[in-house]
Scaffold this active site. Structure first.
Site, PDB file in Angstrom:
ATOM      1  N   LYS A  81      -4.006   5.205   8.795  1.00 30.12           N
ATOM      2  CA  LYS A  81      -4.599   4.427   7.708  1.00 30.12           C
ATOM      3  C   LYS A  81      -5.721   5.229   7.097  1.00 30.12           C
ATOM      4  CE  LYS A  81      -5.831   0.301   5.827  1.00 30.12           C
ATOM      5  NZ  LYS A  81      -5.910   1.002   4.541  1.00 30.12           N
ATOM      6  N   LYS A 105     -12.968   5.909  13.417  1.00 29.35           N
ATOM      7  CA  LYS A 105     -13.476   4.673  12.806  1.00 29.35           C
ATOM      8  C   LYS A 105     -12.554   3.494  13.149  1.00 29.35           C
ATOM      9  CE  LYS A 105     -15.055   5.359   8.703  1.00 29.35           C
ATOM     10  NZ  LYS A 105     -15.137   5.522   7.234  1.00 29.35           N
ATOM     11  N   LYS A 117      -5.658  10.366   5.757  1.00 30.60           N
ATOM     12  CA  LYS A 117      -6.394  10.545   4.503  1.00 30.60           C
ATOM     13  C   LYS A 117      -5.541  11.346   3.550  1.00 30.60           C
ATOM     14  CE  LYS A 117     -10.490   9.397   2.893  1.00 30.60           C
ATOM     15  NZ  LYS A 117     -11.226   8.189   3.280  1.00 30.60           N
ATOM     16  N   THR A 201     -17.480  -3.016   2.823  1.00 25.73           N
ATOM     17  CA  THR A 201     -18.102  -1.861   3.473  1.00 25.73           C
ATOM     18  C   THR A 201     -19.606  -2.078   3.596  1.00 25.73           C
ATOM     19  OG1 THR A 201     -16.366  -0.457   2.609  1.00 25.73           O
ATOM     20  CG2 THR A 201     -18.383   0.645   3.329  1.00 25.73           C
ATOM     21  N   ASN A 232     -20.251   1.018  -5.599  1.00 26.55           N
ATOM     22  CA  ASN A 232     -19.797  -0.173  -4.885  1.00 26.55           C
ATOM     23  C   ASN A 232     -20.633  -0.430  -3.629  1.00 26.55           C
ATOM     24  OD1 ASN A 232     -18.231  -1.231  -2.499  1.00 26.55           O
ATOM     25  ND2 ASN A 232     -16.886  -1.914  -4.134  1.00 26.55           N
ATOM     26  N   SER A 363      -9.632  -4.179   5.176  1.00 23.86           N
ATOM     27  CA  SER A 363      -8.319  -3.658   4.759  1.00 23.86           C
ATOM     28  C   SER A 363      -7.247  -4.055   5.781  1.00 23.86           C
ATOM     29  CB  SER A 363      -8.355  -2.135   4.657  1.00 23.86           C
ATOM     30  OG  SER A 363      -9.051  -1.763   3.505  1.00 23.86           O
TER      31      SER A 363
END
Ligand code: NAD
Length: 435
Positions: A81, A105, A117, A201, A232, A363
């Protein structure tokens, strides 16, 4: 529009750089846990990285080639992911490092995912909206056999926003011949996105900080906060902390920033940014001064929140950092060398793989909702995020104290324990030796 996928790169062809540095945390965690060398061996390189050249037709009729990558670092805990970054400086080393960080993470947040990624070497400001759509679809065309809800799940990252993800999701569903919303997260709500993702986040970092207030000796009544980056993550973090009573004394974006000891209202600063394109010139509650990013980082404040770019605090400036607490909402804002020096000097760094894990945590909820076809309300999403952040923050803080290691080391140890368990569940050397 046309794209060509190349063969996987061999491990030997990869340059040493950021990934080599990041791997030092893996080595440290393996040593601390006395983990079998097989685990280090498995995690020191990405499982697979694909490179592609995306060829798209430009508006003037010409063709242009863009370099692109997708890395699946490790999938022992589940499908990989991670986001897709569109940036002119994207490199193979950066993508693999970010995928390595995602692996840890996801483990820190206890999600059933490995780390991945992707990226494209492109300056999106030079593309028309239609060229951007062609590029987004070309990325999916190139990597479609490599991604999917149970294999590799994509998400937004720098310069890939909701509409880019919507084009990508649409392209993936077309290629796979069925609606496949769970192959990408960070989708707009109308495309199967989840409520609560926009500020997730920042909110995750905010829950972590508030949970540690007593331990860190910070609180809304007395503590000041400086925020680097007002996109953001930086904006939502400022908003949440300000609403609780923290004094936001400084804010910067790419054009510079503002300082006011009496504090700012982040909503007013954002309104100014909308109107003028920059935070510069926004007024606080007292005497507002214009400052540079360098000055912001070195301000005398209680909490520094880097929420912009990698490697903002290095050996060049770490000795001038005064904030006792650094909440890393950006990925990799403190270089490994500066991290060591700051920790030795008594600063507490709440590390990125914990502090900004709220995004991937929500997510995951989007992926769960897409697969079940049942959508949650915002309070349920927030409750889950709060519980996750508090549980993992507490576990890492306890390890930090019990093992006398930095919070970053504790976070890597915490994540590695979970990854190692899933590696060992497939058989340990002791099992195969029969000893
Ligand atoms: P964004 O593009 O919305 O905002 C980035 C902000 O940083 C902008 O305000 C920009 O002006 C500012 N900036 C750029 N260069 C700067 C500089 N030199 N000094 C000060 N400010 C500068 O991005 P975002 O989504 O807020 O992400 C910020 C960071 O958080 C990135 O490192 C990203 O990888 C990380 N992150 C984001 C998420 C997420 O869910 N958005 C999740 C995990 C990690």
């Amino acid at each position: 529009m046309q794209s060509q996928t190349k063969a996987p790169l061999s491990a030997d062809s990869k340059p040493e750089g950021m990934l080599a540095k990041a791997r030092e945390n893996l080595r440290m965690a393996c040593d601390q846990l006395n983990i079998h060398p097989d685990v280090f061996e498995e995690l020191k390189w990405p499982r697979e990285t694909l490179a592609a050249t995306l060829l798209i037709r430009m508006d003037d009729g010409s063709r242009r080639a863009f370099k692109a990558w997708r890395c699946r670092y490790n999938d022992r805990r589940g499908p990989t992911k991670g986001g897709v970054r569109f940036h002119p400086n994207v490199s193979l080393d950066e993508i693999e490092t970010l995928a390595f960080w995602m692996t840890f993470k996801c483990a820190v947040a206890n999600l059933p995912f490995g780390g991945g990624k992707g990226g494209v070497c492109v300056d999106t400001k030079q593309l028309s909206p239609v060229e951007l759509e062609r590029l987004s679809r070309a990325y999916i065309e190139a990597f479609a056999p490599f991604i999917g809800p149970d294999h590799d799940i994509l998400a937004p990252d720098m310069y890939t926003n909701g509409i880019v993800i919507a084009w990508m999701s649409d392209e993936y569903s077309s290629i796979s011949g069925q609606a496949s919303p769970s192959a990408l997260t960070g989708k707009p709500l109308a495309f199967g996105g989840t409520v609560g993702r926009i500020d997730a986040t920042a909110r995750g970092g905010y829950y972590a900080l508030r949970h540690l207030e007593t331990s860190l000796d910070v609180n809304p009544d007395k503590s000041t906060v400086a925020i680097q980056g007002f996109g953001n993550v930086g904006y939502h973090c400022a908003k949440l902390l300000h609403a609780d009573g923290y004094t936001i004394v400084a804010i910067t974006d790419s054009s510079g920033g503002i300082y006011d000891p009496a504090g700012f209202d982040p909503l007013a600063v954002m309104q100014h940014k909308h109107e003028t394109g920059s935070v510069k010139g926004a007024k606080g509650h007292g005497k507002t001064k214009q400052i540079s990013n360098t000055v912001l980082l070195e301000l005398d404040c209680d909490v520094l929140v880097p929420a912009a770019l990698e490697r903002q605090i290095t050996l060049d400036n770490c000795d001038r950092i005064k904030a006792r607490v650094i909440l890393e909402l950006a990925n990799g804002p403190v270089s490994p060398e500066a991290d060591k020096r700051l920790t030795e000097a008594g600063h507490v760094i709440v590390p990125d793989i914990l502090a900004n894990s709220g995004g991937v945590t929500v997510s995951h909820l989007e992926w769960v909702q897409n697969r079940s076809g049942f959508y949650w309300d915002e309070s349920r999403v927030r409750d889950h995020l709060k519980t996750t952040m508090e549980t993992e923050t507490r576990a890492i803080w306890t390890l930090h104290n019990e093992m006398s290691v930095s919070m970053r080391e504790a976070a890597y140890i915490h994540g590695l324990r979970r990854i190692a368990e899933s590696v060992e569940a497939r058989g340990t050397p002791a099992y195969f030796d029969g000893t």
